[in-house]
Motif scaffolding. Structure first.
Motif, short mmCIF file in Angstrom:
data_model
loop_
_atom_site.label_atom_id
_atom_site.label_comp_id
_atom_site.label_asym_id
_atom_site.label_seq_id
_atom_site.Cartn_x
_atom_site.Cartn_y
_atom_site.Cartn_z
N CYS A 69 -9.97 -4.20 -1.60
CA CYS A 69 -10.02 -4.02 -0.14
C CYS A 69 -11.20 -4.77 0.45
N GLU A 87 -4.51 -3.36 8.41
CA GLU A 87 -3.63 -2.20 8.31
C GLU A 87 -3.37 -1.83 6.85
N GLU A 117 -6.53 -0.21 5.38
CA GLU A 117 -6.63 1.18 5.81
C GLU A 117 -5.68 2.06 4.99
N ARG A 122 -6.95 2.31 1.26
CA ARG A 122 -8.15 3.14 1.11
C ARG A 122 -7.81 4.63 1.18
#
Length: 207
Positions: free
Chosen positions: A183, A192, A195, A198
């Motif tokens: 990431c 996106e 996110e 994660r």
């Protein structure tokens, strides 16, 4: 015998050598990101370079078979770690002590359902790193039986392979760190997707 010259000279496994080169670079960068001791980083890179060298002794028609392997063919493929150890042991080179273990155990799973049946922290640390990177590169490269996945698709599939204590492919802590590293480091992931990814480890992976 020089291992690098041996693997590079095997023309029928050109794609295998390219995979080894990518894994060597990726597992080395991952080890650097984890700030591992320098000796372990060197071992990780060498293990990445030679983890599939045992496939030199697997018939190419099995390695590059476009369809599913039968039971006997799968058994032959699953021997490539041990065959790799044999090749490394024949080399007249000074190599790290842990290289043989990393090559032998790079297909182990955290839940013990890998090739050799070794479980959890009994799997050598470098082999645990290598297993994550090896699967990631395999998924994100073209294969004779399927096109390459995107990085996000590959990470999603790897997460699906770690959906509980009864189906845990990778060291949970290292896998969390790998996702976080991708990431941070990847230019192929959208904001996106980052996110989304994660959020997965805390939601879907056991501690």
């Amino acid at each position: 015998m020089n291992l690098l010259e041996l693997s590079a000279g095997a023309t029928f496994v050109h794609e295998v050598v390219k995979h080894e080169q990518r894994v060597e670079a990726l597992v080395g960068d991952f080890a650097d990101a984890l700030a591992l001791p320098l000796a372990e980083r060197r071992e990780a890179r060498l293990a990445g370079r030679f983890h599939d060298i045992g496939k030199l002794r697997v018939p190419p028609e099995i390695i590059f078979k476009p369809g599913a392997l039968d039971r006997n063919e799968r058994h032959v493929v699953e021997l490539h770690g041990a065959l790799g150890v044999d090749i490394i042991s024949e080399a007249h080179e000074e190599l790290p002590d842990g290289l043989r273990e990393a090559v032998l155990y790079h297909h182990e799973r955290w839940d013990g359902l890998g090739y050799e049946g070794v479980t959890g922290t009994d799997i050598p640390h470098v082999a645990r790193l290598l297993s994550i990177v090896d699967v990631f590169d395999a998924l994100t490269a073209d294969r004779v039986y399927r096109p390459a996945m995107t990085e996000a698709e590959a990470l999603r599939q790897m997460i699906a392979q770690c959906n509980g204590v009864d189906a845990m492919w990778f060291d949970p802590c290292l896998f969390r760190q790998f996702i976080a590293w991708r990431c941070d480091a990847s230019s192929a992931l959208t904001p996106e997707q980052i996110e989304e990814l994660r959020a997965y480890p805390s939601a879907d992976l056991p501690p």
